[in-house]
Design a protein around this motif. Sequence first.
Motif, PDB file in Angstrom:
ATOM      1  N   VAL A  99       8.993   5.498 -12.899  1.00 18.70           N
ATOM      2  CA  VAL A  99       8.565   4.617 -11.820  1.00 18.70           C
ATOM      3  C   VAL A  99       7.056   4.734 -11.610  1.00 18.70           C
ATOM      4  N   SER A 100       6.497   3.753 -10.911  1.00 17.52           N
ATOM      5  CA  SER A 100       5.078   3.806 -10.574  1.00 17.52           C
ATOM      6  C   SER A 100       4.878   4.714  -9.374  1.00 17.52           C
ATOM      7  N   ARG A 101       3.624   5.077  -9.141  1.00 14.37           N
ATOM      8  CA  ARG A 101       3.308   5.941  -8.009  1.00 14.37           C
ATOM      9  C   ARG A 101       3.576   5.239  -6.679  1.00 14.37           C
ATOM     10  N   ALA A 102       3.722   3.914  -6.704  1.00 16.22           N
ATOM     11  CA  ALA A 102       3.988   3.166  -5.474  1.00 16.22           C
ATOM     12  C   ALA A 102       5.441   3.257  -5.034  1.00 16.22           C
ATOM     13  N   ASP A 103       6.309   3.833  -5.852  1.00 15.56           N
ATOM     14  CA  ASP A 103       7.711   3.970  -5.495  1.00 15.56           C
ATOM     15  C   ASP A 103       7.833   4.753  -4.187  1.00 15.56           C
ATOM     16  N   ALA A 104       8.689   4.272  -3.292  1.00 20.02           N
ATOM     17  CA  ALA A 104       8.802   4.863  -1.955  1.00 20.02           C
ATOM     18  C   ALA A 104       9.261   6.313  -1.979  1.00 20.02           C
ATOM     19  N   MET A 106       0.850  -1.203   0.000  1.00 21.09           N
ATOM     20  CA  MET A 106       0.000   0.000   0.000  1.00 21.09           C
ATOM     21  C   MET A 106       0.877   1.241   0.000  1.00 21.09           C
ATOM     22  N   THR A 107       0.568   2.214  -0.831  1.00 23.31           N
ATOM     23  CA  THR A 107       1.372   3.426  -0.925  1.00 23.31           C
ATOM     24  C   THR A 107       1.015   4.403   0.176  1.00 23.31           C
ATOM     25  N   ALA A 108       1.872   5.437   0.313  1.00 21.01           N
ATOM     26  CA  ALA A 108       1.568   6.490   1.292  1.00 21.01           C
ATOM     27  C   ALA A 108       0.249   7.159   0.968  1.00 21.01           C
ATOM     28  N   GLY A 109      -0.020   7.336  -0.321  1.00 14.22           N
ATOM     29  CA  GLY A 109      -1.275   7.964  -0.726  1.00 14.22           C
ATOM     30  C   GLY A 109      -2.471   7.115  -0.348  1.00 14.22           C
ATOM     31  N   ASP A 110      -2.372   5.795  -0.522  1.00  8.34           N
ATOM     32  CA  ASP A 110      -3.465   4.905  -0.162  1.00  8.34           C
ATOM     33  C   ASP A 110      -3.728   4.940   1.337  1.00  8.34           C
ATOM     34  N   LEU A 111      -2.642   4.945   2.122  1.00  2.00           N
ATOM     35  CA  LEU A 111      -2.793   4.988   3.568  1.00  2.00           C
ATOM     36  C   LEU A 111      -3.512   6.248   4.016  1.00  2.00           C
ATOM     37  N   LEU A 112      -3.086   7.391   3.442  1.00  2.00           N
ATOM     38  CA  LEU A 112      -3.690   8.650   3.852  1.00  2.00           C
ATOM     39  C   LEU A 112      -5.140   8.729   3.397  1.00  2.00           C
ATOM     40  N   SER A 113      -5.434   8.200   2.207  1.00  2.00           N
ATOM     41  CA  SER A 113      -6.803   8.194   1.726  1.00  2.00           C
ATOM     42  C   SER A 113      -7.686   7.375   2.653  1.00  2.00           C
ATOM     43  N   THR A 114      -7.162   6.234   3.151  1.00  2.00           N
ATOM     44  CA  THR A 114      -7.925   5.398   4.065  1.00  2.00           C
ATOM     45  C   THR A 114      -8.207   6.127   5.363  1.00  2.00           C
ATOM     46  N   GLU A 115      -7.189   6.856   5.848  1.00  2.00           N
ATOM     47  CA  GLU A 115      -7.378   7.611   7.081  1.00  2.00           C
ATOM     48  C   GLU A 115      -8.441   8.686   6.910  1.00  2.00           C
ATOM     49  N   VAL A 116      -8.401   9.399   5.780  1.00  2.00           N
ATOM     50  CA  VAL A 116      -9.375  10.450   5.539  1.00  2.00           C
ATOM     51  C   VAL A 116     -10.778   9.874   5.453  1.00  2.00           C
ATOM     52  N   ALA A 125      -4.236  17.213  -5.987  1.00  2.00           N
ATOM     53  CA  ALA A 125      -4.603  15.847  -5.634  1.00  2.00           C
ATOM     54  C   ALA A 125      -5.121  15.083  -6.857  1.00  2.00           C
ATOM     55  N   ALA A 126      -5.879  15.772  -7.709  1.00  2.00           N
ATOM     56  CA  ALA A 126      -6.382  15.131  -8.926  1.00  2.00           C
ATOM     57  C   ALA A 126      -5.231  14.744  -9.848  1.00  2.00           C
ATOM     58  N   ALA A 127      -4.246  15.631  -9.969  1.00  2.00           N
ATOM     59  CA  ALA A 127      -3.080  15.328 -10.799  1.00  2.00           C
ATOM     60  C   ALA A 127      -2.291  14.167 -10.220  1.00  2.00           C
ATOM     61  N   TRP A 128      -2.179  14.113  -8.895  1.00  2.00           N
ATOM     62  CA  TRP A 128      -1.460  13.025  -8.230  1.00  2.00           C
ATOM     63  C   TRP A 128      -2.113  11.686  -8.540  1.00  2.00           C
ATOM     64  N   SER A 129      -3.447  11.659  -8.510  1.00  2.00           N
ATOM     65  CA  SER A 129      -4.174  10.417  -8.766  1.00  2.00           C
ATOM     66  C   SER A 129      -4.138  10.021 -10.241  1.00  2.00           C
ATOM     67  N   ALA A 130      -4.225  11.026 -11.116  1.00  2.00           N
ATOM     68  CA  ALA A 130      -4.316  10.743 -12.553  1.00  2.00           C
ATOM     69  C   ALA A 130      -2.977  10.327 -13.150  1.00  2.00           C
ATOM     70  N   ALA A 131      -1.875  10.792 -12.580  1.00  2.00           N
ATOM     71  CA  ALA A 131      -0.552  10.424 -13.090  1.00  2.00           C
ATOM     72  C   ALA A 131      -0.158   9.072 -12.491  1.00  2.00           C
ATOM     73  N   THR A 132      -0.300   8.009 -13.260  1.00  2.00           N
ATOM     74  CA  THR A 132      -0.048   6.663 -12.740  1.00  2.00           C
ATOM     75  C   THR A 132       1.429   6.351 -12.584  1.00  2.00           C
ATOM     76  N   ASP A 133       2.284   7.137 -13.236  1.00  2.00           N
ATOM     77  CA  ASP A 133       3.716   6.949 -13.055  1.00  2.00           C
ATOM     78  C   ASP A 133       4.389   8.305 -12.920  1.00  2.00           C
ATOM     79  N   ALA A 134       5.674   8.291 -12.635  1.00  2.00           N
ATOM     80  CA  ALA A 134       6.418   9.531 -12.411  1.00  2.00           C
ATOM     81  C   ALA A 134       7.809   9.398 -13.010  1.00  2.00           C
ATOM     82  N   THR A 135       8.374  10.534 -13.376  1.00  2.00           N
ATOM     83  CA  THR A 135       9.751  10.587 -13.856  1.00  2.00           C
ATOM     84  C   THR A 135      10.640  11.054 -12.717  1.00  2.00           C
TER      85      THR A 135
END
Length: 397
Positions: A92-97, A1-11, A111-121
């Motif tokens: 890399v994928s968004r799951a990269d630490a 689970m990524t940091a984003g997933d964890l925070l989304s669950t908390e929210v 936040a929308a851009a963070w979710s929509a961008a499935t990978d990162a440079t």
Amino acid sequence: MTAGDLLSTEVAGLAPELEGAKKGQGSKPLASARERFTSYDVEAFEVPGGREENWRFTPLRRLRGLHDRSARFTGSVEIGITAGAGVTVERVSRADARIGQGGVPADRVAAAAWSAATDATVNTIDGAPEPAAVTVVGPGEGSTAAAHLHLRTTPHAEATVVVEYRGSGTLADNLEVVLAEGSRLTLVVTEEWADDAVHVGAQHVSVGRDARLRTVAVALGGDLVRTTPTVTYRGPGGDVELLGLGFADAGQHIEQRLLVDHAVPHCRSNVHYKNALQGDGAHTVWIGDVLIRAAAEQTETFELNRNLVLTEHARADSVPNLEIETGEITGAGHASATGRFDDEQLFYLQSRGIPEDVARRLVVRGFFGEIIAKIPLPELRERLEAAVEAELALSRS
């Protein structure tokens, strides 16, 4: 689970009485920058209506649906990187630490851009003798895209990086800059968009112990360009200089919203932005927030914004904010001024035999000169000076 997933669950699991608190920047003005809400979850943010402090200067109707999620991220951007030895480029994928180490989105579009961008440079800089260049080309007229770019240094590395945005279309993106301890980075970011472009960019800067960052932000093109740099410090000795300039033409909207969050002692920040405006409906917005928390003793900070209005029917909004929670600081201050073109200065130059169009260029070049002079690359300085003069020529055509 990524940091984003964890925070989304908390929210998602917040009690009903906390739901209003997480949307504090919307329904109620924030009493302090400390209360700014951040989340990776798009739905944790309210849909802006235009009266919120974070959005009250932004023409929402021109965001093409980025703010209410009616935009469809069906386009893609082209990211080109020119770099020599000492720079490692990864997709890399968004799951990269490493993703998220720069910071967390503080508004709905980020936040929308963070979710929509499935990978990162990811660009890792381990000392680069030659400047690295990153070019981000928009998705094309009529298309919308999201992107994520991550720049990071290794301990004690030194480098210069130029990030150039250009092209057409609509882009929402996140730019992370993570400085390791003792590293030195000069970062130049230019917004040289085509006339149709809309760019809403969040910049997350994290500064390590004894690291030093100088950024020069240049906004010259596009229909609407809104950037939101946020700086945080991870250890004492951090030193950040944020410089910027913008030139808005008729109908163009340029918005710069900055937050420098001093939460650790013995750090420094200097913010200096200049904007010029010409033509009906030209609009610049500069919001400069500096927060010195109780633990940030011996902080040294100053922020300054200057705006030059060249024609009638142009508007510059400037709001410097400084919060100090400790009396043990080295120094802190802020200033802002907006003025119209000085006719007496123009008359003086003309009385010395200088034609009016040349005199106007000299005044504006002098206004921007101390910012452009901080760019360490002569060819880039010359190109930007030529671009400013080309903008001036529009008012005479």
